[in-house]
Design an enzyme around this catalytic site. Structure first.
Site, PDB file in Angstrom:
ATOM      1  N   CYS A 121     -16.249   1.631   1.504  1.00  0.00           N
ATOM      2  CA  CYS A 121     -15.044   0.823   1.748  1.00  0.00           C
ATOM      3  C   CYS A 121     -14.571   0.956   3.204  1.00  0.00           C
ATOM      4  O   CYS A 121     -13.883   0.066   3.699  1.00  0.00           O
ATOM      5  CB  CYS A 121     -13.945   1.235   0.786  1.00  0.00           C
TER       6      CYS A 121
ATOM      7  N   ASP B 113     -17.397   7.159  -0.579  1.00  0.00           N
ATOM      8  CA  ASP B 113     -16.093   7.083   0.087  1.00  0.00           C
ATOM      9  C   ASP B 113     -15.762   8.484   0.601  1.00  0.00           C
ATOM     10  O   ASP B 113     -16.443   9.455   0.256  1.00  0.00           O
ATOM     11  CB  ASP B 113     -15.028   6.577  -0.920  1.00  0.00           C
TER      12      ASP B 113
ATOM     13  N   HIS C  18      -7.699   0.727  -5.995  1.00  0.00           N
ATOM     14  CA  HIS C  18      -7.865  -0.102  -4.797  1.00  0.00           C
ATOM     15  C   HIS C  18      -8.553  -1.408  -5.223  1.00  0.00           C
ATOM     16  O   HIS C  18      -9.719  -1.653  -4.886  1.00  0.00           O
ATOM     17  CB  HIS C  18      -8.692   0.662  -3.755  1.00  0.00           C
TER      18      HIS C  18
ATOM     19  N   ARG D 219     -13.356  -8.742   2.869  1.00  0.00           N
ATOM     20  CA  ARG D 219     -11.959  -8.480   2.491  1.00  0.00           C
ATOM     21  C   ARG D 219     -11.114  -9.703   2.841  1.00  0.00           C
ATOM     22  O   ARG D 219     -10.229 -10.111   2.098  1.00  0.00           O
ATOM     23  CB  ARG D 219     -11.402  -7.247   3.241  1.00  0.00           C
TER      24      ARG D 219
ATOM     25  N   ARG E 211       0.870  -1.186   0.000  1.00  0.00           N
ATOM     26  CA  ARG E 211       0.000   0.000   0.000  1.00  0.00           C
ATOM     27  C   ARG E 211       0.898   1.225   0.000  1.00  0.00           C
ATOM     28  O   ARG E 211       1.689   1.425   0.928  1.00  0.00           O
ATOM     29  CB  ARG E 211      -0.900   0.023   1.237  1.00  0.00           C
TER      30      ARG E 211
ATOM     31  N   GLN F 160     -10.192  -4.046  -2.691  1.00  0.00           N
ATOM     32  CA  GLN F 160     -11.444  -3.519  -2.153  1.00  0.00           C
ATOM     33  C   GLN F 160     -12.593  -3.790  -3.121  1.00  0.00           C
ATOM     34  O   GLN F 160     -13.644  -4.312  -2.736  1.00  0.00           O
ATOM     35  CB  GLN F 160     -11.300  -1.999  -1.928  1.00  0.00           C
TER      36      GLN F 160
HETATM   37  N1   CP Z   1     -11.046  -0.126   3.109  1.00  0.00           N
HETATM   38  C1   CP Z   1      -9.744  -0.165   3.449  1.00  0.00           C
HETATM   39  O1   CP Z   1      -8.847  -0.427   2.642  1.00  0.00           O
HETATM   40  O2   CP Z   1      -9.519   0.089   4.769  1.00  0.00           O
HETATM   41  P1   CP Z   1      -8.132   0.303   5.493  1.00  0.00           P
HETATM   42  O3   CP Z   1      -7.592   1.626   5.034  1.00  0.00           O
HETATM   43  O4   CP Z   1      -8.466   0.297   6.952  1.00  0.00           O
HETATM   44  O5   CP Z   1      -7.205  -0.801   5.115  1.00  0.00           O
HETATM   45  N1  NVA Z   2     -10.063   6.662  -0.872  1.00  0.00           N
HETATM   46  C1  NVA Z   2      -9.635   6.242   0.425  1.00  0.00           C
HETATM   47  C2  NVA Z   2      -9.821   4.778   0.598  1.00  0.00           C
HETATM   48  C3  NVA Z   2      -9.429   4.240   1.941  1.00  0.00           C
HETATM   49  C4  NVA Z   2      -9.586   2.762   2.053  1.00  0.00           C
HETATM   50  C5  NVA Z   2      -8.170   6.628   0.618  1.00  0.00           C
HETATM   51  O1  NVA Z   2      -7.386   6.441  -0.321  1.00  0.00           O
HETATM   52  O2  NVA Z   2      -7.827   7.127   1.676  1.00  0.00           O
END
Ligand code: CP
Ligand code: NVA
Length: 310
Positions: free
Chosen positions: A270, A230, A135, A298, A108, A138
């Site tokens: 998400c 989101d 993502h 997930r 990530r 997700q």
């Molecule tokens: N939805 C998601 O990816 O959550 P986190 O940022 O907690 O991993």
């Molecule tokens: N769009 C959000 C998703 C988090 C899971 C971010 O990138 O922070």
């Protein structure tokens, strides 16, 4: 049936075939049932997954770490700054070295190109756990969850309300692949990435489904089977948060807006959610909301991905 995905990277849903997507869903369903029944499913005994994070995470980290453990393997968490990668060792060398120890990498980070490069140089599968652009884990989970609840994907309509961010981009990739009509409502200037929209329009043609980008939330939500939102400011955009709150005010998912969706619409997010901003309690805590089933899945979907590619 079985599609062979061993060794494959999972960077973008756009790179998966429809058969591969359904293979992931099939394996996820089986693994979920086995877990519920208490049946052994150690498909990755003795294997190791390195998990590199340069952004925070609750769901992604814990579901991957629990998942690899349940599969009989071992997960290792690395904050990017704990690695030499955070001190200027380059991606090429990092990829080569990690490939000598591990059986898979989940990452990530901010730059999508970094993940593409890591996958290019690594000889083990690389799984995208979120970038500024996409993502995919997700959204694969989201589609699996919709399939569980609605028993079909093709022919449904999903409305995404809010920022044209990584989740919106992956929803475009995912919905167009499986034949869900997708309608995205974002404020002007905050629409999803143009190239991804164009690619989704092309992909949707194969399935006979629709892709629509609008600036009016009511128009997007009309007759929707799924209403998705989101955060207005993603990780890394904290400085813009106050300004964005003003721009996105009309894009809140509230009781007034969801009146335009079908009666049996599903609400998805998400998570993490900023309650009172992109969604109100009355929606996220309503019987239509499936956000915690979505979060749970997930685990099952990512176990399937790991089992298939590692
Ligand atoms: N939805 C998601 O990816 O959550 P986190 O940022 O907690 O991993
Ligand atoms: N769009 C959000 C998703 C988090 C899971 C971010 O990138 O922070």
């Amino acid at each position: 049936m079985a599609v062979n995905m061993k060794g494959k990277d999972l960077i973008s849903i756009a790179e998966l075939s429809l058969e591969e997507i359904y293979e992931i869903f099939d394996v996820a369903k089986t693994l979920k049932e086995k877990l519920y029944m208490g049946e052994e499913h150690q498909l990755l005994k003795g294997k190791t997954l390195g998990m590199i994070f340069s952004k925070p995470s609750t769901r992604t980290r814990i579901s991957f770490e629990t998942g690899i453990y349940q599969l009989g393997g071992h997960g290792m968490y690395f904050n990017q700054n704990d690695l030499q990668l955070g001190r200027s060792e380059n991606i090429h060398d990092t990829a080569k070295v990690l490939s000598r120890y591990l059986n898979g990498i989940m990452i990530r980070t901010f730059s999508h190109q970094d993940v593409v490069d890591l996958a290019k140089y690594a000889t083990i599968p690389v799984i995208n756990g979120l970038t500024d652009l996409l993502h995919p884990c997700q959204v694969l989970t989201d589609l699996f969850t919709i399939l569980e609840k609605k028993r079909k994907l093709k022919g449904l309509k999903l409305a995404y309300i809010g920022d044209g961010n990584n989740v919106a981009n992956s929803l475009l990739n995912g919905c167009s692949k499986v034949g869900i009509d997708i309608s995205i409502a974002s404020p002007k200037g905050f629409e999803p990435k143009k190239e991804i929209v164009e690619h989704a329009i092309e992909t949707a043609k194969y399935m006979g489904s629709k892709v629509e980008i609008v600036n009016d939330p009511v128009e997007a939500v009309k007759n929707a089977d799924v209403v998705y939102t989101d955060v207005w400011a993603s990780m890394g955009q904290e400085k813009e948060a106050e300004e964005r709150k003003k721009v996105f005010q009309k894009f809140q998912v509230n009781l007034e807006l969801v009146k335009h969706a079908k009666d049996d619409y599903l609400f998805m997010h998400c998570l993490p959610a900023h309650r009172g901003e992109e969604v109100v309690d009355e929606v996220i805590d309503s019987p239509n909301s499936i956000v915690f089933d979505e979060a749970e899945n997930r685990l099952h979907v990512q176990k399937a991905i790991m089992a298939l590619v590692m």
